[in-house]
Write a protein that holds these residues in place. Structure first.
Motif, PDB file in Angstrom:
ATOM      1  N   ALA A 126      11.840 -15.620  -5.185  1.00 44.15           N
ATOM      2  CA  ALA A 126      11.200 -16.340  -6.288  1.00 44.15           C
ATOM      3  C   ALA A 126      10.304 -15.402  -7.100  1.00 44.15           C
ATOM      4  N   VAL A 127       9.592 -14.508  -6.406  1.00 40.16           N
ATOM      5  CA  VAL A 127       8.729 -13.557  -7.115  1.00 40.16           C
ATOM      6  C   VAL A 127       9.560 -12.627  -7.986  1.00 40.16           C
ATOM      7  N   LEU A 128      10.656 -12.113  -7.434  1.00 41.18           N
ATOM      8  CA  LEU A 128      11.517 -11.197  -8.189  1.00 41.18           C
ATOM      9  C   LEU A 128      12.122 -11.894  -9.409  1.00 41.18           C
TER      10      LEU A 128
ATOM     11  N   ALA B 117      -0.484 -10.922 -12.899  1.00 40.17           N
ATOM     12  CA  ALA B 117       0.022 -11.272 -11.572  1.00 40.17           C
ATOM     13  C   ALA B 117      -0.994 -12.101 -10.792  1.00 40.17           C
ATOM     14  N   PRO B 118      -0.582 -13.216 -10.188  1.00 37.23           N
ATOM     15  CA  PRO B 118      -1.471 -13.977  -9.305  1.00 37.23           C
ATOM     16  C   PRO B 118      -1.987 -13.085  -8.195  1.00 37.23           C
ATOM     17  N   ILE B 119      -3.210 -13.286  -7.783  1.00 30.65           N
ATOM     18  CA  ILE B 119      -3.903 -12.363  -6.888  1.00 30.65           C
ATOM     19  C   ILE B 119      -3.184 -12.168  -5.560  1.00 30.65           C
ATOM     20  N   ASP B 120      -2.565 -13.231  -5.009  1.00 27.11           N
ATOM     21  CA  ASP B 120      -1.989 -13.133  -3.675  1.00 27.11           C
ATOM     22  C   ASP B 120      -0.624 -12.448  -3.645  1.00 27.11           C
ATOM     23  N   ILE B 121      -0.004 -12.242  -4.813  1.00 28.35           N
ATOM     24  CA  ILE B 121       1.260 -11.494  -4.854  1.00 28.35           C
ATOM     25  C   ILE B 121       1.125 -10.274  -5.757  1.00 28.35           C
ATOM     26  N   GLN B 122      -0.114  -9.889  -6.023  1.00 26.30           N
ATOM     27  CA  GLN B 122      -0.356  -8.769  -6.924  1.00 26.30           C
ATOM     28  C   GLN B 122       0.215  -7.462  -6.375  1.00 26.30           C
TER      29      GLN B 122
ATOM     30  N   LEU C  98       8.317  -4.211 -27.173  1.00 28.42           N
ATOM     31  CA  LEU C  98       6.976  -4.771 -27.016  1.00 28.42           C
ATOM     32  C   LEU C  98       6.575  -5.604 -28.234  1.00 28.42           C
ATOM     33  N   LYS C  99       6.897  -5.117 -29.422  1.00 30.11           N
ATOM     34  CA  LYS C  99       6.615  -5.884 -30.644  1.00 30.11           C
ATOM     35  C   LYS C  99       7.362  -7.211 -30.629  1.00 30.11           C
ATOM     36  N   TRP C 100       8.601  -7.188 -30.187  1.00 32.28           N
ATOM     37  CA  TRP C 100       9.421  -8.404 -30.099  1.00 32.28           C
ATOM     38  C   TRP C 100       8.818  -9.375 -29.087  1.00 32.28           C
ATOM     39  N   THR C 101       8.392  -8.838 -27.935  1.00 35.36           N
ATOM     40  CA  THR C 101       7.821  -9.680 -26.883  1.00 35.36           C
ATOM     41  C   THR C 101       6.551 -10.374 -27.356  1.00 35.36           C
ATOM     42  N   ARG C 102       5.732  -9.676 -28.115  1.00 32.59           N
ATOM     43  CA  ARG C 102       4.445 -10.223 -28.562  1.00 32.59           C
ATOM     44  C   ARG C 102       4.606 -11.358 -29.576  1.00 32.59           C
ATOM     45  N   LYS C 103       5.797 -11.496 -30.163  1.00 38.29           N
ATOM     46  CA  LYS C 103       6.021 -12.571 -31.130  1.00 38.29           C
ATOM     47  C   LYS C 103       6.220 -13.918 -30.447  1.00 38.29           C
ATOM     48  N   TYR C 104       6.566 -13.890 -29.179  1.00 37.12           N
ATOM     49  CA  TYR C 104       6.858 -15.126 -28.456  1.00 37.12           C
ATOM     50  C   TYR C 104       5.585 -15.685 -27.817  1.00 37.12           C
ATOM     51  N   PRO C 105       5.578 -16.979 -27.512  1.00 36.70           N
ATOM     52  CA  PRO C 105       4.398 -17.586 -26.866  1.00 36.70           C
ATOM     53  C   PRO C 105       4.118 -16.941 -25.520  1.00 36.70           C
ATOM     54  N   LYS C 106       2.865 -16.924 -25.148  1.00 40.28           N
ATOM     55  CA  LYS C 106       2.449 -16.331 -23.876  1.00 40.28           C
ATOM     56  C   LYS C 106       3.025 -17.124 -22.711  1.00 40.28           C
ATOM     57  N   GLN C 107       3.521 -16.405 -21.707  1.00 39.54           N
ATOM     58  CA  GLN C 107       4.030 -17.032 -20.492  1.00 39.54           C
ATOM     59  C   GLN C 107       3.047 -16.818 -19.341  1.00 39.54           C
ATOM     60  N   HIS C 108       3.015 -17.787 -18.432  1.00 36.41           N
ATOM     61  CA  HIS C 108       2.201 -17.655 -17.225  1.00 36.41           C
ATOM     62  C   HIS C 108       3.143 -17.537 -16.031  1.00 36.41           C
ATOM     63  N   LEU C 109       2.954 -16.497 -15.227  1.00 38.74           N
ATOM     64  CA  LEU C 109       3.866 -16.261 -14.110  1.00 38.74           C
ATOM     65  C   LEU C 109       3.862 -17.427 -13.127  1.00 38.74           C
ATOM     66  N   GLU C 110       2.704 -18.066 -12.923  1.00 36.02           N
ATOM     67  CA  GLU C 110       2.651 -19.213 -12.011  1.00 36.02           C
ATOM     68  C   GLU C 110       3.558 -20.338 -12.493  1.00 36.02           C
ATOM     69  N   ASP C 111       3.603 -20.591 -13.804  1.00 39.61           N
ATOM     70  CA  ASP C 111       4.455 -21.645 -14.340  1.00 39.61           C
ATOM     71  C   ASP C 111       5.934 -21.340 -14.105  1.00 39.61           C
ATOM     72  N   ILE C 112       6.302 -20.047 -14.267  1.00 39.81           N
ATOM     73  CA  ILE C 112       7.691 -19.646 -14.048  1.00 39.81           C
ATOM     74  C   ILE C 112       8.049 -19.781 -12.576  1.00 39.81           C
ATOM     75  N   LEU C 113       7.151 -19.390 -11.691  1.00 40.94           N
ATOM     76  CA  LEU C 113       7.404 -19.472 -10.271  1.00 40.94           C
ATOM     77  C   LEU C 113       7.539 -20.911  -9.796  1.00 40.94           C
ATOM     78  N   GLU C 114       6.811 -21.812 -10.428  1.00 34.25           N
ATOM     79  CA  GLU C 114       6.827 -23.215 -10.003  1.00 34.25           C
ATOM     80  C   GLU C 114       7.961 -24.018 -10.643  1.00 34.25           C
ATOM     81  N   SER C 115       8.613 -23.444 -11.647  1.00 32.03           N
ATOM     82  CA  SER C 115       9.666 -24.196 -12.358  1.00 32.03           C
ATOM     83  C   SER C 115      10.978 -24.183 -11.583  1.00 32.03           C
TER      84      SER C 115
END
Length: 421
Positions: free
Chosen positions: A221-223, A350-355, A404-421
């Motif tokens: 899940a982390v990967l 990165a969340p602290i426990d999987i940093q 990097l410029k392309w990535t910054r145009k998109y909304p910010k993602q939270h890794l916890e949200d991706i992991l929980e989805s």
């Protein structure tokens, strides 16, 4: 094996200052990095010469094995970095630093007693398993440092390893000439063991307390989370590109320098030219980290990649050695901020426990660049000349800039949200 993490408590702000124990840890690890970086690079100037002492070999045989022995460490390190990261998340970073320190020390000690090229290769391969002292120390300090000053602190920490890298090859060459190869390996091993002892007796790791109701994430899940997090994945790609750019020209620099000078001291001048980038790195690493803390790491990364492109491509057009040295210095100014900035960014995301695990994957991308770089540079120069390596490397930095410029145009993602989805 499963790992847990907590969603950060946004209501609790970290102090923007290190406490006395954190400062003590930082100072000790800074000196340990200086020792490790300086001593591990001491053996690099005479790697090929050492192989020649093991038998009556042809020049092509020595060159082939020198490349294999040089790259072996990075191959095993590439595979092991995420594993060490996962172990660090569970048991802490201090044990990993101790294992790495003594592991490298033992490997290098026995390198001074090998009887064949194959034995040398196997020891370098084993050394890669325990290599990771400096990336682990970055992760350790990153985790112990308040987010608000992470960039500046990591930039300052990098100054220790860069200082060691600058002076290590020079000292190693002098020691080899004065005492011989075997004693240089022994001195190197003792120095790294000293760094490990500094960690044992001087560093106290401040453990993060995990909540009992923490969410559980598997390694898969982390990967997957990393690959689906646009910013994290692209930053890891950029980490590889940085190392490809640094290592692609390194084996060819002496040949390029020899074309620009009539001096008989080509090796010495090549060393100075290579060190010029390290000087720029040393002078500005802390500045870029502090700027990232103030205006954001993504903005600083974008600026640094643009500067890298501007100063790497003109190196293909130089007509004198002083021009190349000047451009290498300016290129080093940009590169000096890339590693601490990417590390600080990953520490933030990165969340602290999987940093540790997430940073372990970033270290793997870094070692991947170390593996690809020399081969990539050799292939490009073989087909279209050494100067063309600067064009191609510049284009890689440009691709990273665009990503990097392309990535910054998109909304910010939270890794916890991706992991929980």
């Amino acid at each position: 094996m499963l790992y847990t993490t907590n969603r950060p408590n946004n209501t609790a702000k970290e102090s923007a200052h290190m406490n006395p124990q954190q400062k003590r840890n930082f100072i000790i690890i800074w000196f340990a990095n200086l020792l490790v970086a300086g001593t591990t690079t001491m053996i690099m100037p005479f790697l090929s010469l050492y192989i020649e002492t093991m038998g009556n070999f042809t020049e092509s045989y020595v060159q082939k094995w020198a490349g294999l022995i040089f790259g072996a460490t990075f191959v095993s390190a590439f595979l092991m970095s995420p594993i060490w990261g996962r172990v660090a998340d569970k048991y802490g970073y201090k044990p990993i630093l101790i294992i790495n320190g003594f592991g490298i020390s033992i490997s290098i000690f026995f390198m001074g007693h090998v009887q064949s090229v194959e034995q040398f290769f196997l020891l370098r391969l084993f050394m890669g398993i325990v290599t990771g002292f400096i990336p682990t120390s970055l992760a350790f300090i990153s985790r112990q440092t308040p987010k608000e000053i992470a960039g500046k602190t990591l930039g300052t920490l990098q100054m220790g390893s860069v200082t060691g890298t600058l002076f290590g090859p020079v000292v190693g060459g002098l020691l080899a000439d004065e005492f011989g190869f075997q004693y240089t390996f022994i001195i190197t091993a003792i120095s790294i063991a000293t760094a490990a002892l500094l960690i044992i007796f001087g560093v106290r790791e401040i453990q993060k307390v995990k909540k009992k109701n923490a969410i559980v994430y598997s390694r898969i899940a982390v990967l997957k989370g990393i690959f689906h997090h646009r910013l994290l994945f692209n930053v890891m790609m950029i980490t590889s590109l940085i190392q490809i750019g640094n290592f692609s020209i390194q084996p060819l620099l002496s040949l390029y320098v020899s074309d620009l000078t009539t001096s008989g001291q080509v090796a010495f001048l090549a060393g100075l030219t290579f060190s010029a980038a390290g000087v720029g790195n040393l002078l500005f690493a802390r500045f870029w980290g502090r700027l990232g803390d103030q205006i954001g790491y993504e903005k600083v990364l974008t600026i640094l990649l643009a500067i890298a492109v501007v100063f790497i491509i003109p190196q293909a057009f130089v007509t004198s050695l002083w021009q190349l040295m000047g451009l290498r210095l300016l290129f080093g100014i940009a590169v000096g901020g890339l590693i601490p900035t990417t590390t600080a960014l990953i520490r933030r995301e990165a969340p602290i426990d999987i940093q540790g695990e997430v940073m372990g994957y970033n270290t793997s991308f870094r070692f991947l660049g170390n593996i690809i770089g020399p081969t990539f540079g050799g292939i490009v120069s073989g087909f279209i000349g050494i100067s063309s390596v600067f064009y191609v490397t510049g284009s890689l930095f440009l691709i990273a800039f665009i990503l990097l410029k392309w990535t910054r145009k998109y909304p910010k993602q939270h890794l916890e949200d991706i992991l929980e989805s």
